[in-house]
Write a protein that holds these residues in place. Sequence first.
Motif, PDB file in Angstrom:
ATOM      1  N   LEU A  42     -39.197  14.446 -76.116  1.00  0.00           N
ATOM      2  CA  LEU A  42     -39.898  15.576 -76.727  1.00  0.00           C
ATOM      3  C   LEU A  42     -40.718  16.250 -75.628  1.00  0.00           C
ATOM      4  O   LEU A  42     -41.687  15.676 -75.119  1.00  0.00           O
ATOM      5  N   LEU A  43     -40.307  17.447 -75.248  1.00  0.00           N
ATOM      6  CA  LEU A  43     -40.898  18.135 -74.104  1.00  0.00           C
ATOM      7  C   LEU A  43     -41.587  19.422 -74.542  1.00  0.00           C
ATOM      8  O   LEU A  43     -41.189  20.057 -75.516  1.00  0.00           O
ATOM      9  N   LYS A  50     -46.699  18.531 -79.180  1.00  0.00           N
ATOM     10  CA  LYS A  50     -46.070  17.213 -79.044  1.00  0.00           C
ATOM     11  C   LYS A  50     -46.946  16.105 -79.634  1.00  0.00           C
ATOM     12  O   LYS A  50     -46.480  15.275 -80.415  1.00  0.00           O
ATOM     13  N   SER A  51     -48.205  16.085 -79.239  1.00  0.00           N
ATOM     14  CA  SER A  51     -49.099  15.023 -79.712  1.00  0.00           C
ATOM     15  C   SER A  51     -49.316  15.102 -81.212  1.00  0.00           C
ATOM     16  O   SER A  51     -49.419  14.068 -81.890  1.00  0.00           O
ATOM     17  N   ASP A 160     -45.646   7.623 -75.290  1.00  0.00           N
ATOM     18  CA  ASP A 160     -46.330   8.876 -74.973  1.00  0.00           C
ATOM     19  C   ASP A 160     -46.797   8.822 -73.520  1.00  0.00           C
ATOM     20  O   ASP A 160     -47.754   8.121 -73.197  1.00  0.00           O
ATOM     21  N   GLU A 161     -46.093   9.534 -72.648  1.00  0.00           N
ATOM     22  CA  GLU A 161     -46.386   9.527 -71.209  1.00  0.00           C
ATOM     23  C   GLU A 161     -46.457   8.098 -70.668  1.00  0.00           C
ATOM     24  O   GLU A 161     -47.462   7.691 -70.066  1.00  0.00           O
ATOM     25  N   THR A 191     -42.339  11.153 -74.780  1.00  0.00           N
ATOM     26  CA  THR A 191     -42.919  12.374 -74.231  1.00  0.00           C
ATOM     27  C   THR A 191     -43.262  12.096 -72.781  1.00  0.00           C
ATOM     28  O   THR A 191     -43.701  10.995 -72.432  1.00  0.00           O
TER      29      THR A 191
END
Length: 306
Positions: A42-43, A50-51, A160-161, A191
């Motif tokens: 998800l970019l 995204k968050s 997430d990252e 992400t």
Amino acid sequence: MNVASLTTAPLARLRGVRHHYGKTLALDGLDLALPAGQVLALLGPNGAGKSTAISLLLGLQRADAGTAELFGLPPQSLEARRRTGVMLQSAAVPDTLKVRELIDLTRAYYPQPRSVADLVALAGLDGLMARRYGQLSGGQQRRVQFAMAVCGRPELLFLDEPTTGLDIDARQTLWKAIRELRTQGCAVLLTTHYLEEAEALADRVVVVNHGRLVAEGTVAQIRAHVAQRRIRCISALPAERVHAWPGVQFVQRDGARLEIVAESAETVVRRLLAEDAALSDLEVQRAGLADAFLALTRDAADQEAA
């Protein structure tokens, strides 16, 4: 890609989701579906939504409109949560506990957790188990967080990252672990700001901007949104002269090397060879995911402004 997984019900789904923060519209009718055995990247730029999308899928917030589901259930349900692993950008982990204590505590939440040896190998925790969490570097803490996220053998994993702060070797270890989980049928929602990470791992990419879906598809399909090619060579031709050629969008000189971005490589390459008999080290690349991402989000921003 696991083609068979596309015929099964998604493990995670957003349907027509809208969400506001005060007067700010964070998500605007977003649809998202993630089947088993697939890595979905998800970019989007900062503030794209995204968050918020992840927060809704995890049941941390409720949508103003539309639905969010995990395993066909509300994200807040205990059954859905037990089948889900989560690694967010920030984690409230007690600094004073040792890594082994954190792993043991997390494993105790699950009826059939992964073995400690398996977690050490997956997350690259060799030499860290006896150290206190608060004494670890940021990258080492991320590895511990990943191990905790996969303790319960999740069917669905939110990352997430995940590789922020990791060195190259640690990042490669985590990439290997993600690929292994995917072959076991685990669905992964990723992400990342490292577009080469999405390019290396993702079966499918979803690009969002201003809370809306801008593009989705395989990495190759997303790349296809940008037809341009990158041409690199060693040439004495002046950059200004090459920039004036038809179809050339950008030219940059770095010492003896020219880097050219063009709509079509064939015409430019033929002219380079014709006008510089001493040309060498010619290299042609298609647009990468980063090029496509920048073009898609820029186009979406331009449309928003219009």
